[in-house]
Motif scaffolding. Structure first.
Motif, mmCIF file in Angstrom:
data_model
loop_
_atom_site.group_PDB
_atom_site.id
_atom_site.type_symbol
_atom_site.label_atom_id
_atom_site.label_comp_id
_atom_site.label_asym_id
_atom_site.label_seq_id
_atom_site.Cartn_x
_atom_site.Cartn_y
_atom_site.Cartn_z
ATOM 1 N N LEU A 73 0.825 -1.205 0.000
ATOM 2 C CA LEU A 73 0.000 0.000 0.000
ATOM 3 C C LEU A 73 0.862 1.259 0.000
ATOM 4 C CD1 LEU A 73 -2.825 1.156 0.015
ATOM 5 C CD2 LEU A 73 -2.823 1.053 2.497
ATOM 6 N N GLY A 74 1.891 1.285 0.845
ATOM 7 C CA GLY A 74 2.776 2.446 0.853
ATOM 8 C C GLY A 74 3.500 2.626 -0.469
ATOM 9 N N PHE A 75 3.933 1.524 -1.060
ATOM 10 C CA PHE A 75 4.670 1.584 -2.332
ATOM 11 C C PHE A 75 3.762 2.041 -3.468
ATOM 12 C CE2 PHE A 75 6.222 -0.362 -6.247
ATOM 13 C CZ PHE A 75 7.552 0.052 -6.254
ATOM 14 N N GLN A 76 2.561 1.472 -3.565
ATOM 15 C CA GLN A 76 1.658 1.853 -4.651
ATOM 16 C C GLN A 76 1.234 3.312 -4.549
ATOM 17 O OE1 GLN A 76 -1.737 2.727 -4.779
ATOM 18 N NE2 GLN A 76 -2.286 2.214 -6.883
ATOM 19 N N TYR A 77 0.939 3.742 -3.328
ATOM 20 C CA TYR A 77 0.483 5.118 -3.118
ATOM 21 C C TYR A 77 1.572 6.121 -3.475
ATOM 22 C CZ TYR A 77 -0.966 9.288 -0.547
ATOM 23 O OH TYR A 77 -1.278 10.573 -0.188
ATOM 24 N N ALA A 78 2.785 5.897 -2.965
ATOM 25 C CA ALA A 78 3.868 6.847 -3.223
ATOM 26 C C ALA A 78 4.371 6.771 -4.655
ATOM 27 C CB ALA A 78 5.022 6.603 -2.248
ATOM 28 N N THR A 79 4.160 5.653 -5.333
ATOM 29 C CA THR A 79 4.615 5.527 -6.723
ATOM 30 C C THR A 79 3.918 6.536 -7.616
ATOM 31 O OG1 THR A 79 5.245 3.193 -6.548
ATOM 32 C CG2 THR A 79 4.659 3.999 -8.733
ATOM 33 N N TRP A 80 2.573 6.566 -7.549
ATOM 34 C CA TRP A 80 1.904 7.540 -8.409
ATOM 35 C C TRP A 80 2.002 8.954 -7.852
ATOM 36 C CZ3 TRP A 80 -1.911 10.347 -6.197
ATOM 37 C CH2 TRP A 80 -2.696 9.778 -5.186
ATOM 38 N N ALA A 81 2.106 9.091 -6.521
ATOM 39 C CA ALA A 81 2.232 10.425 -5.943
ATOM 40 C C ALA A 81 3.545 11.082 -6.361
ATOM 41 C CB ALA A 81 2.151 10.341 -4.420
ATOM 42 N N ALA A 82 4.625 10.296 -6.456
ATOM 43 C CA ALA A 82 5.918 10.853 -6.837
ATOM 44 C C ALA A 82 5.943 11.327 -8.289
ATOM 45 C CB ALA A 82 7.024 9.813 -6.610
#
Length: 410
Positions: A22-31
């Motif tokens: 969840l942390g990886f998927q969320y920050a991937t598109w946020a970045a």
């Protein structure tokens, strides 16, 4: 007993894979918001609406999540939503226009709501079953996922400007994490609704001989639960806004380079990882209430000072204060909500998802009306509001030290 065959360790690893996902998927598109903004030709206000679509999806998904938890169980729901979130990255990279991107982000919010509730229910059940503290460390893994995504985004940005190539690599990693989680998650047969065994659940106190306990009546949340919801919303607004807007703040306000801008997320996530690794010890020594109050005050004061000072270095220092101070808020509130039962946990988790996804768009609207500096000021105010809500919550006494509890054989 070896760690490999320890039921607690096996479950902890599987649940940690969900938190990492969840942390990886969320920050991937946020970045990659700056790149998505440029590719679709969006204004700051339109970026805010795009992020708001995810928040709307999370908010409206609450009744469905509660039903799905009872229908499917936390194990199955977490695995399906984790896979769905991975596939949505590909859909976002391929979105040809703004309306399609809005639909993708709305679906992302729904699936984030499902995974957030299901994985926290799994974590609460693991703590109760084995009588060991692990919630803060699981949330540390969530932050580690954001940190990993930020570093990957920085490297992929330097190597190629293709969002599709970046998201393709991310999807491969998420599929591997899903396979890891599948083998060790807790069986829902012993924890119906994903609630921690032994939790106080008013809705579960049905009359003896109730033929359909799974179809419980929904009861109005208590005042304590509502204060937990408020603390969770403000805390996740601050956490989510730092992930979504730190890169743009560094690039547009602090005038950082394109390669340095994604490191804003890395600083926040890195400090949150460190803080959450030690958070269970702080909870045992000082109690959840003091940890939440002091941490949120540090987050608010540190970010506010950085905004007043201006510049790249002060901004990164303020981001570090925010990550350090806000890190323990969600683990403490989730643990408190789990003790109130599955309905309270579902509601608090849903409000947390809503704050995480709906808060950043509100910051975007503030930035569009004034400037991003004022928007980040609202983030500092949200951290301060956590402290005020924390004073209204009846926190439990400090728990047993983590080192001792984890040394107990399973």
């Amino acid at each position: 007993m070896s760690r490999l065959h320890d039921p607690f360790r096996r479950g902890q690893l599987a649940i940690a894979a969900l938190f990492l996902s969840l942390g990886f998927q969320y920050a991937t598109w946020a970045a990659r918001i700056p790149a998505i903004k440029s590719d679709l030709g969006l204004s700051a206000a339109e970026v805010g609406v795009l992020l708001m679509a995810a928040g709307v999806g999370a908010a409206v998904s609450f009744p469905a999540v509660a039903w799905l938890m009872r229908r499917m169980g936390s194990r199955r729901l977490s695995l399906l939503s984790q896979l769905g979130l991975a596939l949505l990255l590909l859909a976002l990279a391929a979105a040809p226009n703004y309306p399609v991107a809005l639909l993708v982000m709305c679906a992302d919010g729904v699936l984030v709501g499902c995974l957030n509730v299901a994985m926290n229910a799994q974590g609460a059940a693991l703590e109760a079953r084995h009588e060991r503290n692990t919630m803060a460390r699981l949330h540390a893994v969530f932050s580690a996922g954001s940190l990993l995504a930020a570093l990957l985004a920085s490297g992929m940005t330097a190597a190629t400007g293709s969002v599709a190539a970046h998201f393709g690599v991310a999807v491969a990693l998420l599929v591997a994490l899903g396979a890891t989680a599948r083998t060790g998650l807790l069986d829902d047969a012993t924890t119906p609704d994903g609630a921690a065994p032994g939790a106080t659940d008013p809705a579960a106190a049905e009359a003896p001989g109730d033929p359909e306990p799974a179809r419980r009546r929904w009861t109005l949340p208590s005042r304590l639960t509502l204060w937990m919801c408020c603390a969770m919303v403000f805390g996740t607004v601050a956490e989510g806004a730092m992930n979504d807007w730190s890169a743009l703040y560094l690039k547009d306000i602090a005038k950082a380079s394109a390669e340095l801008a994604p490191l804003g997320i890395a600083v926040v996530s890195g400090m949150m990882v460190v803080a959450r690794l030690f958070a269970d010890g702080w909870r045992s020594r000082f109690g959840d209430g003091r940890v939440v109050l002091l941490g949120s005050a540090v987050a608010a004061a540190g970010l506010a000072a950085a905004l007043v000072s201006g510049g790249v270095a002060p901004a990164l220092a303020g981001f570090a204060c925010m990550g350090l101070g806000i890190a323990a808020v969600t683990p403490c509130v989730y643990a408190a909500a789990a003790r109130q039962g599955s309905d309270a946990l579902t509601l608090v988790a849903a409000m947390g998802t809503t704050g995480l996804l709906a808060g950043p768009p509100l910051i975007g609207f503030i930035a569009g009306a004034s400037s991003l500096a004022w928007g980040m000021g609202a983030v500092a105010a949200s951290a301060g509001a956590v402290a005020l809500c924390g004073t209204r919550i009846r926190w439990t006494a400090p728990a047993a030290p983590v080192a001792r509890s984890e040394a107990t054989p399973a």
